[in-house]
Write a protein that holds these residues in place. Structure first.
Motif, PDB file in Angstrom:
ATOM      1  N   MET A 130       0.900  -1.091  -0.070  1.00  0.00           N
ATOM      2  CA  MET A 130      -0.110  -0.144  -0.097  1.00  0.00           C
ATOM      3  C   MET A 130       0.899   1.218   0.163  1.00  0.00           C
ATOM      4  SD  MET A 130      -2.642  -1.153   2.880  1.00  0.00           S
ATOM      5  CE  MET A 130      -3.649  -2.766   2.579  1.00  0.00           C
ATOM      6  N   ALA A 131       1.462   1.269  -0.837  1.00  0.00           N
ATOM      7  CA  ALA A 131       2.273   2.637  -0.965  1.00  0.00           C
ATOM      8  C   ALA A 131       1.796   3.618  -1.589  1.00  0.00           C
ATOM      9  CB  ALA A 131       3.764   2.168  -1.932  1.00  0.00           C
ATOM     10  N   VAL A 132       1.919   4.738  -1.054  1.00  0.00           N
ATOM     11  CA  VAL A 132       1.258   5.875  -1.668  1.00  0.00           C
ATOM     12  C   VAL A 132       2.374   7.005  -2.286  1.00  0.00           C
ATOM     13  CG1 VAL A 132      -0.742   5.862  -0.719  1.00  0.00           C
ATOM     14  CG2 VAL A 132       0.808   6.584   0.617  1.00  0.00           C
ATOM     15  N   SER A 157       3.233   8.279   2.911  1.00  0.00           N
ATOM     16  CA  SER A 157       4.209   7.275   3.717  1.00  0.00           C
ATOM     17  C   SER A 157       3.950   5.838   2.922  1.00  0.00           C
ATOM     18  CB  SER A 157       3.938   7.168   5.098  1.00  0.00           C
ATOM     19  OG  SER A 157       4.217   8.436   5.553  1.00  0.00           O
ATOM     20  N   ASN A 158       4.899   4.954   3.156  1.00  0.00           N
ATOM     21  CA  ASN A 158       4.666   3.666   2.509  1.00  0.00           C
ATOM     22  C   ASN A 158       4.221   2.665   3.905  1.00  0.00           C
ATOM     23  OD1 ASN A 158       4.968   4.149   0.006  1.00  0.00           O
ATOM     24  ND2 ASN A 158       7.351   3.916   0.112  1.00  0.00           N
ATOM     25  N   ILE A 159       3.371   2.070   3.726  1.00  0.00           N
ATOM     26  CA  ILE A 159       3.140   1.199   5.013  1.00  0.00           C
ATOM     27  C   ILE A 159       2.490  -0.284   4.252  1.00  0.00           C
ATOM     28  CG2 ILE A 159       2.591   2.838   6.446  1.00  0.00           C
ATOM     29  CD1 ILE A 159      -0.243   2.175   6.303  1.00  0.00           C
ATOM     30  N   ARG A 160       2.922  -1.254   4.747  1.00  0.00           N
ATOM     31  CA  ARG A 160       2.090  -2.549   4.584  1.00  0.00           C
ATOM     32  C   ARG A 160       1.500  -3.029   5.704  1.00  0.00           C
ATOM     33  NH1 ARG A 160       6.160  -6.575   3.306  1.00  0.00           N
ATOM     34  NH2 ARG A 160       6.708  -5.161   1.691  1.00  0.00           N
ATOM     35  N   TYR A 161       0.132  -3.448   5.441  1.00  0.00           N
ATOM     36  CA  TYR A 161      -0.875  -3.672   6.558  1.00  0.00           C
ATOM     37  C   TYR A 161      -1.172  -5.218   6.364  1.00  0.00           C
ATOM     38  CZ  TYR A 161      -5.347  -3.775   8.806  1.00  0.00           C
ATOM     39  OH  TYR A 161      -6.503  -4.149   9.942  1.00  0.00           O
ATOM     40  N   GLU A 185       8.014 -10.945   6.795  1.00  0.00           N
ATOM     41  CA  GLU A 185       8.158 -10.278   5.360  1.00  0.00           C
ATOM     42  C   GLU A 185       9.738  -9.719   5.445  1.00  0.00           C
ATOM     43  OE1 GLU A 185       3.939 -11.130   3.388  1.00  0.00           O
ATOM     44  OE2 GLU A 185       4.875  -8.840   3.458  1.00  0.00           O
ATOM     45  N   MET A 223      12.675 -10.511   3.716  1.00  0.00           N
ATOM     46  CA  MET A 223      12.811 -10.337   2.129  1.00  0.00           C
ATOM     47  C   MET A 223      12.907  -8.849   1.801  1.00  0.00           C
ATOM     48  SD  MET A 223      10.091 -13.301   0.752  1.00  0.00           S
ATOM     49  CE  MET A 223       8.958 -13.011   2.165  1.00  0.00           C
ATOM     50  N   ASP A 224      12.068  -7.996   2.487  1.00  0.00           N
ATOM     51  CA  ASP A 224      12.192  -6.612   2.118  1.00  0.00           C
ATOM     52  C   ASP A 224      13.566  -6.006   2.080  1.00  0.00           C
ATOM     53  OD1 ASP A 224       9.474  -5.943   1.444  1.00  0.00           O
ATOM     54  OD2 ASP A 224       9.065  -6.329   3.679  1.00  0.00           O
ATOM     55  N   ASN A 279      15.487  -7.434  -0.859  1.00  0.00           N
ATOM     56  CA  ASN A 279      14.953  -6.653  -2.029  1.00  0.00           C
ATOM     57  C   ASN A 279      15.881  -5.331  -2.056  1.00  0.00           C
ATOM     58  OD1 ASN A 279      13.530  -8.881  -2.656  1.00  0.00           O
ATOM     59  ND2 ASN A 279      11.425  -7.840  -1.740  1.00  0.00           N
TER      60      ASN A 279
END
Lengths: 419, 419
Positions: free
Chosen positions: A1-3, B4-8, B15, B18-19, B22
């Motif tokens: 969910m990058a914005v 902002s970049n979030i992963r929910y 993960e 892996m991030d 990457n």
């Protein structure tokens, strides 16, 4: 969910030179199209670059509705220039071309199909760093300044496809409503329909936790990940703005409030669909514009037949949402309400027809052509339109309801006449 | 208006390896505090790093409510380690410490005060690239995973201050609700009050076009830029979630839906205030926690007196919003409605009292201490509390209404008792 990073405000374009200086850029590629290259948005950018002592080369050969050939031309220009930053001034065609130029010039050894979406291309993940790209949208529709997507016509197969990767998302979008004040009403309307469909499709897209496959490595996950709690916020807000301001923005070129809001809505919807994805209206729109015969949209200064993207998208919307409302009818009803329908007594099973009627009324009020028939298609074209939709699986599979070829056929047929 | 970049999602923490892979990271600094270092969130991160073959060093010396001394300790660790990426697992204290460590280790020649907010520090813009930082929040309050702010106690002057720059914003926030399931109710409540005030303060902050000065170079503009059409969306959405889920999240540790939503609300409010800024509740909270005498919050495992940040913020909120509602009363009334007030018959000039009453009821229902008196302050402390607020100009000047020392004094006095 990058914005995404955007800066919004009347006049922000003139800051582009400082932004590039802050990024350490010294040799910049400025991309635009021939119509725009002598107009104020490009002039403001050039003045700002000169004022801040930044060397640049102008590429004004962007094709409206770009192709792999036109992408390649821009890529060659970018490779030769060895630029350390890019500025794209224009609509989606220019921003998308610039994203591709940046991508391939940063990966000079890659083949063109490496990053093109599967199954047409190889859909490889991007693992090399790109140069900064500042996008300055001059239309209020594509939202490309906020997305990691670049769309083009693949001439060999006569289909629209694209490149989709978070890596090609612009570093910064300068959302400057001053560029929208002289857009003809018809262009504002069609661009606005793109915003409308971005918002509706992303909000009704398959929820992110129902999408498959789910690659275990985050880098392999698609940019279009299905509707989710973050994209929902943007999609709904964009829809609210469309409901409130699109008609005003179409009717009065000097309505700065309305045009400013639509410019922002375009970016908002871009952030929404750039995360969630679009589905059937967009998937079916590609053959509608690709197979155009003689239709030439008023107010578009092009030398070839053209169905504007926003028009090709919105003409199927009443049929599409009638079809998809069988799944997640609450969301469909909610969007109808945002668009002005009185849903207090509506039954949940009527969500599809209620939304479709609301859309038809909205399009009628804005003098939209009466369906696919009015832009030159007949029943005999439906097989070709269906065939052109099938390769758009990347987006059509995000529809909340799976579709057979018969379903697609019926959707095109139902879109021949709107009123 | 950078976001902002979030992963929910439940389980996204695993993960992280892996991030980092990457991102090309090989030598990672993992920061946390001593309470967390043997608990599952840190364990999950370490397992993921090991599984992905990433070398790391653990720093678990983060101080809850950090100081310049504790920041310096983490910075020294970071400088010695020559890390190519950072992972912060914890609450705001840990994430903020990690941001500072990354900043100063990436700028080894800089002085500590160079980047500290003026007037205490020099407030220089950050112009060197930092290493990637992944933030894994374990509380649902600070939103620090989405902001470019790092707060600490400057011991020499006995005031809270901080570093604020888009450059220190985490590269990625992993918003994993599994970490919130074992938080004691009191911690959930206090963290939630921070979210509540982030949302209310950013939504009522001075609009961005009324803020001054307006530096002409974008890089010199503050991270806190006043309320704006983008921050508004996040602030309102966070407030809606608080209204719907905070009480449930406090009362039932196993309510995954409520705790997941509060974890997301924390990030949303972070994006909102990280762009717009906070104002009086936060500005006044710093002396409230800084001058703590003997109060020790239940459920906080610390060896020193402590007013949890969220509590220090929320206790003045009824008084603050009664005061600020004189400006932009519509927004104040709108937030009262979102928080459950029936505003159909409310008069616009009563917006302040209506919102204050709504807040009092909300706090009473959650058993919050009855004002500043209940946590050990008396009228005699007010001059010191006012004096401690004055250096917080960076935030207090974002209040929609200017305040004299007498105004601040009255606000503290009105906050002594809530019910």
């Amino acid at each position: 969910m990058a914005v995404s990073n955007i800066r919004y405000g009347a006049g922000v374009t003139k800051e582009v030179g400082m932004d590039l200086q802050n990024m350490g850029a010294k040799n910049v590629c400025l991309m635009t199209d021939k119509n725009l290259s002598h107009l104020p948005p490009v002039q403001v950018v050039m003045d700002s670059l000169v004022k801040n002592g930044i060397t640049f080369e102008l590429y004004d050969n962007v094709r409206v509705e770009p192709t792999d050939t036109s992408f390649m031309d821009a890529i060659e220009f970018a490779k030769r220039g060895a630029f350390d930053a890019y500025v794209a001034v224009g609509g989606g065609s220019t921003m998308d071309t610039c994203k591709a130029a940046n991508l391939y010039a940063s990966n000079p050894q890659s083949e063109f199909l490496d990053y093109v979406n599967a199954p047409i291309g190889k859909g490889k993940p991007v693992s090399v760093p790109l140069k900064p790209l500042i996008a300055v949208p001059t239309t209020s529709g594509t939202g490309s300044e906020t997305t990691g997507v670049a769309i083009f016509d693949y001439e060999h197969l006569k289909v629209k496809t694209g490149i989709a990767s978070r890596a090609i998302k612009p570093t910064l979008g300068l959302v400057d409503p001053l560029h929208t004040l002289h857009m003809p009403g018809q262009v504002v309307a069609n661009s606005g329909f793109d915003v409308l469909c971005h918002a509706l499709e992303s909000y009704t897209a398959l929820p992110y936790h129902m999408r498959s496959p789910c690659p275990s490595n985050p880098i392999s996950r698609p940019a279009y990940q299905g509707s989710n709690p973050i994209s929902d916020i943007w999609s709904v807000q964009a829809l609210r703005i469309v409901a409130k301001y699109l008609k005003r923005a179409v009717r009065n070129p000097d309505d700065l409030e309305a045009r400013s809001n639509m410019h922002l809505a375009s970016a908002f919807a871009g952030i929404g669909f750039g995360n969630a994805g679009v589905h059937l209206c967009h998937g079916m729109s590609y053959p509608i514009s690709g197979l155009v015969k003689t239709y030439k949209a008023k107010d578009y200064n092009v030398d070839h037949p053209l169905v504007p993207h926003g028009l090709s998208v919105v003409l199927t919307s009443p049929a599409v949402f009638t079809f998809t409302a069988k799944m997640f009818p609450e969301r469909h009803l909610e969007t109808a309400e945002i668009l002005g329908a009185d849903t207090r007594t509506a039954k949940i099973q009527d969500a599809g027809p209620v939304l479709a009627d609301t859309l038809r009324k909205f399009l009628f009020d804005l003098n939209v052509d009466n369906g696919l028939a009015a832009i030159g298609y007949s029943k005999a074209d439906i097989p070709a339109l269906v065939k052109g939709t099938l390769p758009q699986e990347r987006v059509t599979k995000l529809a909340p309801r799976p579709q057979s070829e018969e379903d697609l056929s019926a959707l095109f047929e139902a879109s021949m006449k709107l009123y």
